[in-house]
Scaffold this motif. Structure first.
Motif, mmCIF file in Angstrom:
data_model
loop_
_atom_site.group_PDB
_atom_site.id
_atom_site.type_symbol
_atom_site.label_atom_id
_atom_site.label_comp_id
_atom_site.label_asym_id
_atom_site.label_seq_id
_atom_site.Cartn_x
_atom_site.Cartn_y
_atom_site.Cartn_z
ATOM 1 N N GLY A 1 15.791 0.232 -1.657
ATOM 2 C CA GLY A 1 15.204 1.373 -0.980
ATOM 3 C C GLY A 1 14.136 2.126 -1.747
ATOM 4 O O GLY A 1 13.734 3.206 -1.344
ATOM 5 N N LYS A 2 13.658 1.575 -2.854
ATOM 6 C CA LYS A 2 12.629 2.268 -3.633
ATOM 7 C C LYS A 2 11.251 2.009 -3.034
ATOM 8 O O LYS A 2 10.959 0.926 -2.540
ATOM 9 N N LEU A 3 10.423 3.013 -3.093
ATOM 10 C CA LEU A 3 9.060 2.929 -2.590
ATOM 11 C C LEU A 3 8.099 3.158 -3.744
ATOM 12 O O LEU A 3 8.241 4.124 -4.496
ATOM 13 N N THR A 4 7.144 2.260 -3.919
ATOM 14 C CA THR A 4 6.141 2.381 -4.965
ATOM 15 C C THR A 4 4.782 2.576 -4.293
ATOM 16 O O THR A 4 4.477 1.901 -3.308
ATOM 17 N N SER A 5 3.977 3.479 -4.820
ATOM 18 C CA SER A 5 2.658 3.737 -4.252
ATOM 19 C C SER A 5 1.566 3.476 -5.284
ATOM 20 O O SER A 5 1.745 3.743 -6.463
ATOM 21 N N LYS A 6 0.456 2.965 -4.786
ATOM 22 C CA LYS A 6 -0.755 2.828 -5.589
ATOM 23 C C LYS A 6 -1.865 3.509 -4.806
ATOM 24 O O LYS A 6 -2.012 3.299 -3.604
ATOM 25 N N LYS A 7 -2.630 4.331 -5.492
ATOM 26 C CA LYS A 7 -3.634 5.136 -4.820
ATOM 27 C C LYS A 7 -4.986 4.983 -5.515
ATOM 28 O O LYS A 7 -5.064 4.977 -6.735
ATOM 29 N N GLN A 8 -6.036 4.830 -4.706
ATOM 30 C CA GLN A 8 -7.410 4.821 -5.188
ATOM 31 C C GLN A 8 -8.179 5.831 -4.374
ATOM 32 O O GLN A 8 -7.938 5.979 -3.178
ATOM 33 N N ASP A 9 -9.112 6.518 -5.010
ATOM 34 C CA ASP A 9 -9.943 7.449 -4.264
ATOM 35 C C ASP A 9 -11.287 7.605 -4.951
ATOM 36 O O ASP A 9 -11.507 7.101 -6.048
ATOM 37 N N GLY A 10 -12.170 8.296 -4.281
ATOM 38 C CA GLY A 10 -13.496 8.541 -4.830
ATOM 39 C C GLY A 10 -14.320 9.364 -3.866
ATOM 40 O O GLY A 10 -13.902 9.632 -2.733
ATOM 41 N N PRO A 11 -15.503 9.768 -4.307
ATOM 42 C CA PRO A 11 -16.384 10.541 -3.431
ATOM 43 C C PRO A 11 -16.838 9.709 -2.230
ATOM 44 O O PRO A 11 -17.150 8.526 -2.373
ATOM 45 N N THR A 12 -16.856 10.311 -1.071
ATOM 46 C CA THR A 12 -17.261 9.612 0.148
ATOM 47 C C THR A 12 -18.676 9.064 0.028
ATOM 48 O O THR A 12 -18.972 7.992 0.553
ATOM 49 N N PRO B 1 4.568 -8.459 3.805
ATOM 50 C CA PRO B 1 5.113 -7.775 4.989
ATOM 51 C C PRO B 1 5.664 -6.384 4.685
ATOM 52 O O PRO B 1 5.863 -5.592 5.595
ATOM 53 N N PHE B 2 5.899 -6.074 3.434
ATOM 54 C CA PHE B 2 6.484 -4.787 3.054
ATOM 55 C C PHE B 2 5.464 -3.855 2.410
ATOM 56 O O PHE B 2 5.815 -2.994 1.625
ATOM 57 N N VAL B 3 4.197 -4.032 2.750
ATOM 58 C CA VAL B 3 3.122 -3.188 2.240
ATOM 59 C C VAL B 3 2.510 -2.443 3.410
ATOM 60 O O VAL B 3 2.160 -3.042 4.424
ATOM 61 N N SER B 4 2.401 -1.132 3.280
ATOM 62 C CA SER B 4 1.671 -0.352 4.273
ATOM 63 C C SER B 4 0.468 0.273 3.577
ATOM 64 O O SER B 4 0.530 0.598 2.396
ATOM 65 N N THR B 5 -0.607 0.402 4.308
ATOM 66 C CA THR B 5 -1.847 0.918 3.737
ATOM 67 C C THR B 5 -2.364 2.051 4.601
ATOM 68 O O THR B 5 -2.352 1.960 5.829
ATOM 69 N N LYS B 6 -2.834 3.101 3.941
ATOM 70 C CA LYS B 6 -3.408 4.241 4.648
ATOM 71 C C LYS B 6 -4.778 4.539 4.034
ATOM 72 O O LYS B 6 -4.888 4.773 2.835
ATOM 73 N N LEU B 7 -5.810 4.508 4.875
ATOM 74 C CA LEU B 7 -7.169 4.828 4.447
ATOM 75 C C LEU B 7 -7.583 6.130 5.102
ATOM 76 O O LEU B 7 -7.479 6.277 6.318
ATOM 77 N N THR B 8 -8.030 7.079 4.287
ATOM 78 C CA THR B 8 -8.526 8.360 4.777
ATOM 79 C C THR B 8 -9.945 8.535 4.262
ATOM 80 O O THR B 8 -10.187 8.401 3.061
ATOM 81 N N ILE B 9 -10.865 8.821 5.175
ATOM 82 C CA ILE B 9 -12.256 9.070 4.785
ATOM 83 C C ILE B 9 -12.621 10.459 5.278
ATOM 84 O O ILE B 9 -12.706 10.702 6.483
ATOM 85 N N GLY B 10 -12.820 11.367 4.348
ATOM 86 C CA GLY B 10 -13.218 12.723 4.686
ATOM 87 C C GLY B 10 -14.691 12.943 4.401
ATOM 88 O O GLY B 10 -15.408 12.025 4.021
ATOM 89 N N ASP B 11 -15.139 14.162 4.591
ATOM 90 C CA ASP B 11 -16.542 14.478 4.345
ATOM 91 C C ASP B 11 -16.928 14.278 2.882
ATOM 92 O O ASP B 11 -18.059 13.906 2.581
ATOM 93 N N TYR B 12 -15.998 14.523 1.976
ATOM 94 C CA TYR B 12 -16.327 14.484 0.556
ATOM 95 C C TYR B 12 -15.493 13.517 -0.260
ATOM 96 O O TYR B 12 -15.867 13.172 -1.371
ATOM 97 N N LEU B 13 -14.336 13.081 0.255
ATOM 98 C CA LEU B 13 -13.427 12.240 -0.519
ATOM 99 C C LEU B 13 -12.808 11.167 0.372
ATOM 100 O O LEU B 13 -12.454 11.432 1.515
ATOM 101 N N TRP B 14 -12.704 9.946 -0.145
ATOM 102 C CA TRP B 14 -11.965 8.888 0.534
ATOM 103 C C TRP B 14 -10.752 8.542 -0.317
ATOM 104 O O TRP B 14 -10.771 8.664 -1.540
ATOM 105 N N THR B 15 -9.672 8.112 0.341
ATOM 106 C CA THR B 15 -8.436 7.754 -0.346
ATOM 107 C C THR B 15 -7.843 6.515 0.311
ATOM 108 O O THR B 15 -7.768 6.431 1.530
ATOM 109 N N LEU B 16 -7.425 5.573 -0.515
ATOM 110 C CA LEU B 16 -6.717 4.389 -0.050
ATOM 111 C C LEU B 16 -5.378 4.362 -0.760
ATOM 112 O O LEU B 16 -5.319 4.304 -1.984
#
Length: 115
Positions: A40-51, A16-31
Protein backbone atom coordinates in the motif's frame (compact mmCIF):
# COMPACT_ATOMS: atom_id res chain seq x y z
CA UNK A 1 17.36 -10.89 -25.11
CA UNK A 2 17.43 -10.24 -21.35
CA UNK A 3 16.93 -6.51 -21.84
CA UNK A 4 13.83 -7.10 -23.95
CA UNK A 5 12.50 -9.54 -21.36
CA UNK A 6 13.09 -7.00 -18.61
CA UNK A 7 11.24 -4.30 -20.54
CA UNK A 8 8.25 -6.58 -21.17
CA UNK A 9 8.16 -7.52 -17.48
CA UNK A 10 8.31 -3.83 -16.46
CA UNK A 11 5.43 -3.02 -18.82
CA UNK A 12 3.36 -5.83 -17.33
CA UNK A 13 4.21 -5.34 -13.65
CA UNK A 14 5.16 -1.69 -13.04
CA UNK A 15 3.52 0.46 -15.71
CA UNK A 16 -0.11 -0.46 -14.86
CA UNK A 17 0.46 0.95 -11.36
CA UNK A 18 1.73 4.38 -12.45
CA UNK A 19 -0.51 7.42 -12.58
CA UNK A 20 0.64 10.70 -14.09
CA UNK A 21 -0.67 14.21 -13.56
CA UNK A 22 0.43 17.12 -15.77
CA UNK A 23 -0.46 20.67 -14.76
CA UNK A 24 0.40 23.64 -16.95
CA UNK A 25 -0.24 27.04 -15.42
CA UNK A 26 0.54 30.55 -16.57
CA UNK A 27 3.96 30.50 -14.92
CA UNK A 28 4.74 26.93 -13.80
CA UNK A 29 4.27 23.41 -15.18
CA UNK A 30 4.39 20.27 -13.03
CA UNK A 31 4.55 16.59 -13.94
CA UNK A 32 3.92 14.19 -11.08
CA UNK A 33 4.17 10.41 -11.38
CA UNK A 34 2.75 8.24 -8.60
CA UNK A 35 3.90 4.64 -8.28
CA UNK A 36 1.86 2.21 -6.21
CA UNK A 37 4.24 -0.11 -4.37
CA UNK A 38 3.78 -3.24 -2.31
CA UNK A 39 2.04 -3.02 1.04
CA UNK A 40 0.00 0.00 0.00
CA UNK A 41 2.92 2.42 -0.23
CA UNK A 42 2.80 5.23 -2.75
CA UNK A 43 5.96 6.78 -4.18
CA UNK A 44 5.92 10.07 -6.10
CA UNK A 45 8.37 11.64 -8.51
CA UNK A 46 7.85 15.25 -9.46
CA UNK A 47 9.35 17.49 -12.15
CA UNK A 48 8.50 21.11 -12.73
CA UNK A 49 9.73 24.28 -14.35
CA UNK A 50 8.72 27.65 -15.74
CA UNK A 51 5.93 27.43 -18.31
CA UNK A 52 7.95 29.61 -20.68
CA UNK A 53 10.45 26.73 -21.05
CA UNK A 54 7.84 24.33 -22.51
CA UNK A 55 8.39 23.63 -26.19
CA UNK A 56 5.45 21.27 -26.75
CA UNK A 57 4.56 17.60 -26.84
CA UNK A 58 4.61 14.83 -29.42
CA UNK A 59 3.76 11.16 -29.75
CA UNK A 60 6.84 9.02 -30.34
CA UNK A 61 7.74 5.34 -30.43
CA UNK A 62 9.27 4.56 -27.05
CA UNK A 63 10.26 1.01 -27.94
CA UNK A 64 9.40 -1.85 -30.26
CA UNK A 65 8.49 -5.21 -28.71
CA UNK A 66 8.05 -8.18 -31.07
CA UNK A 67 7.82 -5.78 -34.01
CA UNK A 68 4.96 -3.90 -32.30
CA UNK A 69 5.66 -0.22 -31.57
CA UNK A 70 4.88 1.03 -28.05
CA UNK A 71 4.01 4.72 -28.11
CA UNK A 72 4.52 7.36 -25.44
CA UNK A 73 3.94 11.07 -25.05
CA UNK A 74 7.06 13.21 -24.87
CA UNK A 75 7.05 16.64 -23.28
CA UNK A 76 9.87 18.92 -24.45
CA UNK A 77 11.18 21.67 -22.20
CA UNK A 78 14.34 23.71 -21.89
CA UNK A 79 16.46 21.26 -23.92
CA UNK A 80 15.16 18.21 -21.99
CA UNK A 81 12.49 15.60 -22.56
CA UNK A 82 10.25 13.62 -20.24
CA UNK A 83 8.01 10.78 -21.41
CA UNK A 84 4.76 9.42 -20.00
CA UNK A 85 1.44 7.89 -21.04
CA UNK A 86 2.82 4.49 -21.98
CA UNK A 87 -0.47 2.74 -21.21
CA UNK A 88 -2.61 4.93 -23.47
CA UNK A 89 -3.71 4.31 -27.05
CA UNK A 90 -2.15 6.25 -29.93
CA UNK A 91 -5.42 8.20 -30.38
CA UNK A 92 -5.42 9.22 -26.71
CA UNK A 93 -1.75 10.23 -26.87
CA UNK A 94 -2.31 12.30 -30.03
CA UNK A 95 -5.28 14.03 -28.41
CA UNK A 96 -3.18 14.88 -25.35
CA UNK A 97 -0.26 16.13 -27.46
CA UNK A 98 -2.62 18.37 -29.45
CA UNK A 99 -4.25 19.70 -26.28
CA UNK A 100 -0.89 20.39 -24.61
CA UNK A 101 0.46 22.13 -27.73
CA UNK A 102 -2.67 24.30 -28.06
CA UNK A 103 -2.45 25.23 -24.37
CA UNK A 104 1.25 26.13 -24.67
CA UNK A 105 0.46 28.29 -27.70
CA UNK A 106 -2.39 30.02 -25.86
CA UNK A 107 -0.21 30.73 -22.81
CA UNK A 108 2.56 32.03 -25.07
CA UNK A 109 0.12 34.59 -26.51
CA UNK A 110 -0.92 35.94 -23.09
CA UNK A 111 1.08 39.07 -22.20
CA UNK A 112 3.09 38.67 -18.99
CA UNK A 113 2.77 41.20 -16.18
CA UNK A 114 6.46 42.04 -16.26
CA UNK A 115 6.45 42.74 -20.02
Amino acid sequence: FWLAGGMVAKMAVVDPFVSTKLTIGDYLWTLEKNYFRRRGKLTSKKQDGPTETLRGASVEVGMVVNNVPRYELRLYFDGNTVSFGKGLSVDELEYLAETINEHCTMIGEIPRLEE
